[in-house]
Design a protein around this motif. Structure first.
Motif, PDB file in Angstrom:
ATOM      1  N   GLY A 118       0.424  -1.349   0.099  1.00 35.30           N
ATOM      2  CA  GLY A 118      -0.033  -0.217  -0.478  1.00 35.30           C
ATOM      3  C   GLY A 118       0.439   1.064   0.005  1.00 35.30           C
ATOM      4  N   ASN A 119       2.017   0.913   0.102  1.00 33.91           N
ATOM      5  CA  ASN A 119       3.434   2.385   0.046  1.00 33.91           C
ATOM      6  C   ASN A 119       4.010   2.333  -1.701  1.00 33.91           C
ATOM      7  N   PRO A 120       2.949   3.339  -1.838  1.00 31.30           N
ATOM      8  CA  PRO A 120       3.480   4.137  -3.131  1.00 31.30           C
ATOM      9  C   PRO A 120       4.633   3.927  -3.307  1.00 31.30           C
ATOM     10  N   SER A 121       5.581   4.535  -2.456  1.00 33.43           N
ATOM     11  CA  SER A 121       7.219   4.724  -2.806  1.00 33.43           C
ATOM     12  C   SER A 121       8.020   3.634  -2.661  1.00 33.43           C
ATOM     13  N   ILE A 122       7.170   2.828  -1.654  1.00 27.50           N
ATOM     14  CA  ILE A 122       7.905   1.272  -2.265  1.00 27.50           C
ATOM     15  C   ILE A 122       7.805   0.431  -3.774  1.00 27.50           C
ATOM     16  N   VAL A 123       6.552   0.740  -3.876  1.00 25.91           N
ATOM     17  CA  VAL A 123       5.796  -0.364  -4.940  1.00 25.91           C
ATOM     18  C   VAL A 123       6.612   0.268  -6.723  1.00 25.91           C
ATOM     19  N   ASN A 124       6.885   1.833  -6.489  1.00 27.14           N
ATOM     20  CA  ASN A 124       7.463   2.593  -7.259  1.00 27.14           C
ATOM     21  C   ASN A 124       9.278   2.251  -7.566  1.00 27.14           C
ATOM     22  N   LYS A 125      10.000   2.132  -6.042  1.00 29.03           N
ATOM     23  CA  LYS A 125      10.872   1.782  -6.388  1.00 29.03           C
ATOM     24  C   LYS A 125      11.008   0.375  -6.761  1.00 29.03           C
ATOM     25  N   ILE A 144       2.368  -3.322  -8.103  1.00 29.97           N
ATOM     26  CA  ILE A 144       3.950  -3.685  -8.163  1.00 29.97           C
ATOM     27  C   ILE A 144       3.647  -3.658 -10.088  1.00 29.97           C
ATOM     28  N   ALA A 145       2.510  -4.344 -10.942  1.00 29.52           N
ATOM     29  CA  ALA A 145       2.583  -4.192 -11.985  1.00 29.52           C
ATOM     30  C   ALA A 145       2.344  -2.635 -12.721  1.00 29.52           C
ATOM     31  N   TYR A 146       1.849  -1.624 -12.526  1.00 24.76           N
ATOM     32  CA  TYR A 146       1.761  -0.547 -13.560  1.00 24.76           C
ATOM     33  C   TYR A 146       3.029  -0.175 -12.909  1.00 24.76           C
ATOM     34  N   ALA A 147       3.665   0.175 -11.611  1.00 20.24           N
ATOM     35  CA  ALA A 147       5.190   0.740 -11.664  1.00 20.24           C
ATOM     36  C   ALA A 147       6.351   0.293 -12.513  1.00 20.24           C
ATOM     37  N   VAL A 148       5.988  -1.363 -12.403  1.00 24.57           N
ATOM     38  CA  VAL A 148       6.975  -1.526 -14.408  1.00 24.57           C
ATOM     39  C   VAL A 148       6.345  -0.575 -15.009  1.00 24.57           C
ATOM     40  N   ALA A 149       4.759  -1.087 -15.732  1.00 22.80           N
ATOM     41  CA  ALA A 149       4.634  -0.560 -16.819  1.00 22.80           C
ATOM     42  C   ALA A 149       4.974   0.541 -17.580  1.00 22.80           C
ATOM     43  N   SER A 150       4.831   1.304 -15.644  1.00 21.50           N
ATOM     44  CA  SER A 150       4.974   2.887 -16.362  1.00 21.50           C
ATOM     45  C   SER A 150       6.100   2.911 -16.380  1.00 21.50           C
ATOM     46  N   LEU A 151       6.546   2.805 -16.433  1.00 21.23           N
ATOM     47  CA  LEU A 151       8.439   2.673 -16.263  1.00 21.23           C
ATOM     48  C   LEU A 151       9.293   1.850 -17.746  1.00 21.23           C
ATOM     49  N   LEU A 152       8.399   0.899 -18.354  1.00 20.01           N
ATOM     50  CA  LEU A 152       8.934   0.592 -19.526  1.00 20.01           C
ATOM     51  C   LEU A 152       7.682   0.966 -20.743  1.00 20.01           C
ATOM     52  N   ASN A 153       7.073   1.279 -20.545  1.00 25.89           N
ATOM     53  CA  ASN A 153       6.184   2.312 -21.544  1.00 25.89           C
ATOM     54  C   ASN A 153       4.946   0.989 -21.817  1.00 25.89           C
ATOM     55  N   VAL A 154       4.153   0.624 -21.454  1.00 27.25           N
ATOM     56  CA  VAL A 154       3.864  -0.504 -22.163  1.00 27.25           C
ATOM     57  C   VAL A 154       2.182  -0.838 -20.948  1.00 27.25           C
ATOM     58  N   PRO A 155       0.776  -1.281 -21.986  1.00 32.03           N
ATOM     59  CA  PRO A 155       0.026  -1.527 -20.935  1.00 32.03           C
ATOM     60  C   PRO A 155       0.344  -2.824 -20.547  1.00 32.03           C
ATOM     61  N   VAL A 156      -0.802  -3.164 -19.084  1.00 35.61           N
ATOM     62  CA  VAL A 156      -1.350  -3.794 -18.461  1.00 35.61           C
ATOM     63  C   VAL A 156      -2.188  -4.736 -18.456  1.00 35.61           C
TER      64      VAL A 156
END
Lengths: 278, 278
Positions: free
Chosen positions: B110-117, B144-156
């Motif tokens: 639930g912690n976005p800063s951990i999840v984003n990291k 976690i999937a969205y955090a990765v996908a945002s940085l890879l520029n792909v959909p989830v």
């Protein structure tokens, strides 16, 4: 090194963007770059002006010994308006129509760049509001909730429709779904929400508002306060709306399954953000 | 304006960070600022050096008429290591123990800063891999999937345990949960995954790997390819692991409910990222 200031500006920009709504003391930057506080102040003045000019966000400077600088998201109408229009066009695509008049939105919610932009708009609308937690209900609201929470620098709590062993003790409430009038259950882990928290409720879709209303009842159970409600899409032509105060980006009026026509308009985002907040 | 270059550097930094893994033509920036391409090239050289020096990421310059610049996340070990250690300590807290030896992880997820990291670390590990989509299963893997996908520029795409009217037609498969050996069902909306897609599977927790294995079977149904598997926590001491190749940040070995002790170690992140990828 010849581009000392350049390097500071680039790194500070990245640092501030990664730490929204956090007060960063000038001494932190001064130490990080081995620079005088006066140089850091000049850097921040340049960043502030550029952030505002380019619509990236706002920098708030807090003077004094305990002071520093705080970045928060502030979206200009020039950015919000074309985005909401694009969303409306996307949603109006008749290919989205599903049996029963439901809309397929999975691809929109599955697109992180759309979701992040929605998060920007909501974070901007609530940038002056005291918010400690973003709450949503599984599953479709989750991505939007994280996008908002990241930018507001607060945690997310997720209400669920079912109980899981990994949640520990939970509080469970019954609520009436506004459109189908069916009684449903939602649960929230006891550990996940502290008493007195100010909560922003976020969801992807709101019809009569039964689910959102259920989340509000959940807040009462946790002695938490409602700080705001933000939904991506609201459905119009509802006989009895269960929720009054909310923010929406898109308003769905008529969904005509036979004629394959979806009528979509802008939500109340601009109305809400004109008078009271900025 | 006196800080022309400064403004460009700040705005370009923000723009690149917001558009990872996208080729941005130099002419785009030249037009945006009314500057010569040579000035833009100089700016990019400064940004590239700073991004690398500060561990923000990497800039790849593609020469030629169709060329431009591409930012991608590249995490230094100096950043990854203390973060993974912090995660291990967080997870080892005996307060997390739930009946049945389960672990309460809701606050971490639930912690976005951990999840984003976590997203940054995974995106960095797969920055050279061809990935078109990130797949996860509801609910805990979604952030976690969205955090990765945002940085890879792909959909989830999100696999679910139940069928929803808003998903349209779905493909449903049965799979055997690795640890409980129970037969379960997962469904995925037919429209959400294109044939031939290269898919990175992401989840929060992996025991024997039954759920991940289920998602792999789902890929076969959609004629999609497995590009990688990344989990936040893997559980050790599994008699029969159903999945071979995966990346993990944290490894759980002994969970002793009676003694209230959780044994936590680093996952295989560093092992995997040493030889083959960088």
């Amino acid at each position: 090194m010849k581009f000392r200031r350049s390097e500071r500006l680039i790194d500070m920009t990245n640092y501030l963007l990664e730490h929204p709504r956090q007060l960063v003391p000038l001494t932190f930057f001064a130490k990080r770059y081995g620079s005088a506080k006066s140089s850091i102040s000049e850097d921040l003045a340049i960043i502030k002006e550029t952030f505002e000019h380019r619509g990236i966000g706002a920098l708030q400077t807090v003077p004094g010994a305990a002071g520093g600088v705080k970045y928060y998201v502030k979206v200009k109408n020039e950015e919000a308006e074309p985005f909401i229009e694009k969303l409306c066009n996307l949603i109006a695509d008749p290919e989205r129509l599903l049996p029963g008049g439901y809309l397929f939105m999975t691809d929109i919610i599955g697109n992180p760049s759309i979701v992040n932009k929605v998060g920007r708009l909501f974070a901007s609308a609530y940038c002056d509001t005291k918010i400690d937690v973003v709450m949503t209900i599984a599953t479709k609201g989750i991505p939007i909730a994280y996008a908002v929470a990241s930018l507001l620098n607060v945690p997310v709590v997720i209400v669920r429709g079912d109980n899981k062993v990994t949640e520990g003790s939970t509080v469970s409430i019954n609520y009436v779904s506004g459109s189908t009038k069916r009684i449903q259950t939602m649960v929230l882990s006891k550990r996940s929400l502290a008493e007195g928290s100010n909560v922003l409720i976020v969801d992807d879709f709101m019809k009569a508002g039964g689910t959102v209303n259920g989340m509000i009842s959940m807040l009462y159970e946790f002695k938490a306060n409602l700080a705001g409600i933000a939904v991506l899409v609201e459905s119009e032509n509802i006989e009895e709306r269960l929720v009054d105060e909310y923010l929406s980006l898109v308003k769905l009026s008529d969904v005509d399954v036979r004629a394959k026509k979806i009528n979509v308009n802008k939500g109340n985002y601009f109305v809400k953000n004109k008078g009271d907040k900025r």
